[in-house]
Design a protein around this motif. Structure first.
Motif, PDB file in Angstrom:
ATOM      1  N   ASN A 267       0.843  -1.201   0.000  1.00  0.00           N
ATOM      2  CA  ASN A 267       0.000   0.000   0.000  1.00  0.00           C
ATOM      3  C   ASN A 267       0.877   1.250   0.000  1.00  0.00           C
ATOM      4  O   ASN A 267       1.551   1.551   0.982  1.00  0.00           O
ATOM      5  CB  ASN A 267      -0.903  -0.024   1.232  1.00  0.00           C
ATOM      6  CG  ASN A 267      -1.948   1.079   1.224  1.00  0.00           C
ATOM      7  OD1 ASN A 267      -1.818   2.081   0.527  1.00  0.00           O
ATOM      8  ND2 ASN A 267      -2.998   0.899   2.008  1.00  0.00           N
ATOM      9  N   SER A 268       0.850   1.992  -1.088  1.00  0.00           N
ATOM     10  CA  SER A 268       1.704   3.181  -1.206  1.00  0.00           C
ATOM     11  C   SER A 268       1.231   4.321  -0.307  1.00  0.00           C
ATOM     12  O   SER A 268       1.937   5.315  -0.144  1.00  0.00           O
ATOM     13  CB  SER A 268       1.750   3.655  -2.654  1.00  0.00           C
ATOM     14  OG  SER A 268       0.442   3.932  -3.118  1.00  0.00           O
ATOM     15  N   MET A 269       0.059   4.170   0.307  1.00  0.00           N
ATOM     16  CA  MET A 269      -0.427   5.200   1.226  1.00  0.00           C
ATOM     17  C   MET A 269       0.187   5.071   2.619  1.00  0.00           C
ATOM     18  O   MET A 269       0.100   5.975   3.431  1.00  0.00           O
ATOM     19  CB  MET A 269      -1.951   5.135   1.352  1.00  0.00           C
ATOM     20  CG  MET A 269      -2.688   5.441   0.063  1.00  0.00           C
ATOM     21  SD  MET A 269      -2.377   7.118  -0.516  1.00  0.00           S
ATOM     22  CE  MET A 269      -3.270   8.050   0.724  1.00  0.00           C
ATOM     23  N   PHE A 270       0.789   3.937   2.911  1.00  0.00           N
ATOM     24  CA  PHE A 270       1.444   3.776   4.212  1.00  0.00           C
ATOM     25  C   PHE A 270       2.592   4.767   4.322  1.00  0.00           C
ATOM     26  O   PHE A 270       3.413   4.902   3.407  1.00  0.00           O
ATOM     27  CB  PHE A 270       1.990   2.364   4.383  1.00  0.00           C
ATOM     28  CG  PHE A 270       0.948   1.316   4.599  1.00  0.00           C
ATOM     29  CD1 PHE A 270       1.153   0.022   4.138  1.00  0.00           C
ATOM     30  CD2 PHE A 270      -0.221   1.576   5.284  1.00  0.00           C
ATOM     31  CE1 PHE A 270       0.203  -0.976   4.339  1.00  0.00           C
ATOM     32  CE2 PHE A 270      -1.177   0.595   5.485  1.00  0.00           C
ATOM     33  CZ  PHE A 270      -0.963  -0.681   5.009  1.00  0.00           C
ATOM     34  N   ASP A 271       2.652   5.484   5.444  1.00  0.00           N
ATOM     35  CA  ASP A 271       3.718   6.460   5.605  1.00  0.00           C
ATOM     36  C   ASP A 271       4.339   6.456   6.998  1.00  0.00           C
ATOM     37  O   ASP A 271       5.096   7.375   7.345  1.00  0.00           O
ATOM     38  CB  ASP A 271       3.224   7.863   5.245  1.00  0.00           C
ATOM     39  CG  ASP A 271       2.036   8.297   6.092  1.00  0.00           C
ATOM     40  OD1 ASP A 271       1.523   9.395   5.838  1.00  0.00           O
ATOM     41  OD2 ASP A 271       1.628   7.532   6.996  1.00  0.00           O
ATOM     42  N   TYR A 272       4.003   5.458   7.784  1.00  0.00           N
ATOM     43  CA  TYR A 272       4.598   5.337   9.109  1.00  0.00           C
ATOM     44  C   TYR A 272       4.729   3.862   9.396  1.00  0.00           C
ATOM     45  O   TYR A 272       3.760   3.110   9.233  1.00  0.00           O
ATOM     46  CB  TYR A 272       3.717   6.026  10.150  1.00  0.00           C
ATOM     47  CG  TYR A 272       4.320   6.140  11.522  1.00  0.00           C
ATOM     48  CD1 TYR A 272       3.723   5.524  12.621  1.00  0.00           C
ATOM     49  CD2 TYR A 272       5.467   6.895  11.747  1.00  0.00           C
ATOM     50  CE1 TYR A 272       4.253   5.637  13.882  1.00  0.00           C
ATOM     51  CE2 TYR A 272       6.010   7.010  13.009  1.00  0.00           C
ATOM     52  CZ  TYR A 272       5.399   6.384  14.081  1.00  0.00           C
ATOM     53  OH  TYR A 272       5.932   6.515  15.339  1.00  0.00           O
ATOM     54  N   PHE A 273       5.935   3.460   9.828  1.00  0.00           N
ATOM     55  CA  PHE A 273       6.218   2.028   9.959  1.00  0.00           C
ATOM     56  C   PHE A 273       6.806   1.742  11.335  1.00  0.00           C
ATOM     57  O   PHE A 273       7.575   2.548  11.869  1.00  0.00           O
ATOM     58  CB  PHE A 273       7.196   1.583   8.863  1.00  0.00           C
ATOM     59  CG  PHE A 273       6.699   1.907   7.486  1.00  0.00           C
ATOM     60  CD1 PHE A 273       6.990   3.131   6.897  1.00  0.00           C
ATOM     61  CD2 PHE A 273       5.909   1.002   6.791  1.00  0.00           C
ATOM     62  CE1 PHE A 273       6.516   3.438   5.636  1.00  0.00           C
ATOM     63  CE2 PHE A 273       5.430   1.295   5.531  1.00  0.00           C
ATOM     64  CZ  PHE A 273       5.731   2.516   4.955  1.00  0.00           C
ATOM     65  N   LEU A 274       6.439   0.603  11.873  1.00  0.00           N
ATOM     66  CA  LEU A 274       6.837   0.272  13.239  1.00  0.00           C
ATOM     67  C   LEU A 274       7.282  -1.191  13.307  1.00  0.00           C
ATOM     68  O   LEU A 274       6.835  -2.031  12.520  1.00  0.00           O
ATOM     69  CB  LEU A 274       5.668   0.462  14.214  1.00  0.00           C
ATOM     70  CG  LEU A 274       4.914   1.777  14.190  1.00  0.00           C
ATOM     71  CD1 LEU A 274       3.761   1.738  13.197  1.00  0.00           C
ATOM     72  CD2 LEU A 274       4.371   2.115  15.577  1.00  0.00           C
ATOM     73  N   TRP A 275       8.109  -1.472  14.297  1.00  0.00           N
ATOM     74  CA  TRP A 275       8.462  -2.850  14.634  1.00  0.00           C
ATOM     75  C   TRP A 275       8.057  -3.109  16.076  1.00  0.00           C
ATOM     76  O   TRP A 275       8.296  -2.285  16.961  1.00  0.00           O
ATOM     77  CB  TRP A 275       9.964  -3.088  14.467  1.00  0.00           C
ATOM     78  CG  TRP A 275      10.405  -3.213  13.047  1.00  0.00           C
ATOM     79  CD1 TRP A 275      10.885  -2.215  12.250  1.00  0.00           C
ATOM     80  CD2 TRP A 275      10.415  -4.399  12.252  1.00  0.00           C
ATOM     81  NE1 TRP A 275      11.182  -2.713  11.004  1.00  0.00           N
ATOM     82  CE2 TRP A 275      10.907  -4.053  10.978  1.00  0.00           C
ATOM     83  CE3 TRP A 275      10.059  -5.739  12.480  1.00  0.00           C
ATOM     84  CZ2 TRP A 275      11.061  -4.976   9.940  1.00  0.00           C
ATOM     85  CZ3 TRP A 275      10.203  -6.654  11.455  1.00  0.00           C
ATOM     86  CH2 TRP A 275      10.705  -6.271  10.199  1.00  0.00           C
ATOM     87  N   TYR A 276       7.449  -4.269  16.266  1.00  0.00           N
ATOM     88  CA  TYR A 276       7.069  -4.719  17.590  1.00  0.00           C
ATOM     89  C   TYR A 276       7.764  -6.044  17.872  1.00  0.00           C
ATOM     90  O   TYR A 276       8.013  -6.848  16.975  1.00  0.00           O
ATOM     91  CB  TYR A 276       5.552  -4.930  17.679  1.00  0.00           C
ATOM     92  CG  TYR A 276       4.758  -3.665  17.854  1.00  0.00           C
ATOM     93  CD1 TYR A 276       4.433  -2.864  16.752  1.00  0.00           C
ATOM     94  CD2 TYR A 276       4.337  -3.253  19.112  1.00  0.00           C
ATOM     95  CE1 TYR A 276       3.711  -1.695  16.921  1.00  0.00           C
ATOM     96  CE2 TYR A 276       3.602  -2.085  19.285  1.00  0.00           C
ATOM     97  CZ  TYR A 276       3.299  -1.317  18.182  1.00  0.00           C
ATOM     98  OH  TYR A 276       2.581  -0.162  18.346  1.00  0.00           O
TER      99      TYR A 276
END
Lengths: 115, 113
Positions: free
Chosen positions: B27-36
């Motif tokens: 999804n090119s709309m994703f703009d924040y990424f996290l690792w858990y």
């Protein structure tokens, strides 16, 4: 640790019975979420709430309903439990800064088994 | 169709070496990424995040790299420690109401002493 309490932590129930899981937070965060975790699927969003009495569906909402009558409590109800709803359920909370983009904090989880 | 994928279900590394966990998104709309990070019988705990305006974010032994053109991010752990053994989930969010996270399927990391 964020103040999130899920209850019960474990539950075994029979097919066709109603089940309610509770999430309680002490952080006064606006957003609350229910996820389920299944092998190979990671965590999938069931429902979320963006305020008291304001809720919306997530990716896997069929068979589930939610309610939020107070900021601190978010309830997940399985109206008639099925074996496919056997899973680990996680509640999460977040408080977006400037409208969005912050991490979510998770509860310890509820392991639900439907027999 | 999964919008966030972690193609390696498991990874085994030796203590002291680098662990590299990978994640792809569509999804090119994703703009924040996290690792858990998740230990058995516990809830996921936040590890590190990165905004799409950056390509790298570092926090101690943990570094996340973002390649937007490839829609790929990776988590580097250096040096790896036995206590790092856990399941790691990649997650992403976009400019949608509710600030929801979309998660990958997870990678089980085992760090051998």
């Amino acid at each position: 640790d964020a103040g999130i309490t899920q209850s019960p932590r474990h539950k075994v129930t029979e097919t066709g019975t109603p089940v309610t899981l509770r999430c309680h937070q002490t952080e006064n965060h606006r957003y609350m979420y229910w996820y389920r975790q299944d092998p190979g699927h990671g965590l999938r969003l069931i429902h979320y709430s963006y305020g008291v009495k304001d809720t919306d569906k997530g990716e896997v909402s069929d068979g589930y309903s939610v309610s939020r009558s107070k900021t601190e409590d978010f309830l997940l109800t399985l109206e008639s439990a099925t074996s496919s709803q056997t899973s680990v359920y996680f509640c999460a909370i977040s408080a977006p800064k400037w409208g969005r983009d912050t991490e979510a904090f998770f509860g310890q989880g509820t392991r639900l088994t439907v027999v | 169709d999964q919008q966030v994928k972690q193609n390696s279900p498991s990874l085994s590394v030796q203590e002291g070496r680098i662990s590299i966990l990978n994640c792809d998104y569509t999804n090119s709309m994703f703009d924040y990424f996290l690792w858990y990070k998740k230990y058995p019988a516990e809830g996921p705990t936040f590890l590190i995040s990165i905004s799409s305006i950056k390509d790298k974010n570092e926090d101690g032994r943990f570094t996340v790299f973002l390649n937007k053109s490839a829609k790929h991010l990776s988590l580097h752990i250096v040096p790896s420690q036995p206590g790092d053994s856990a399941v790691y989930f990649c997650a992403a969010s976009g400019p949608y109401a509710g600030n929801m996270l979309t998660f990958g399927g997870g990678t089980r990391l085992m760090v051998k002493p």
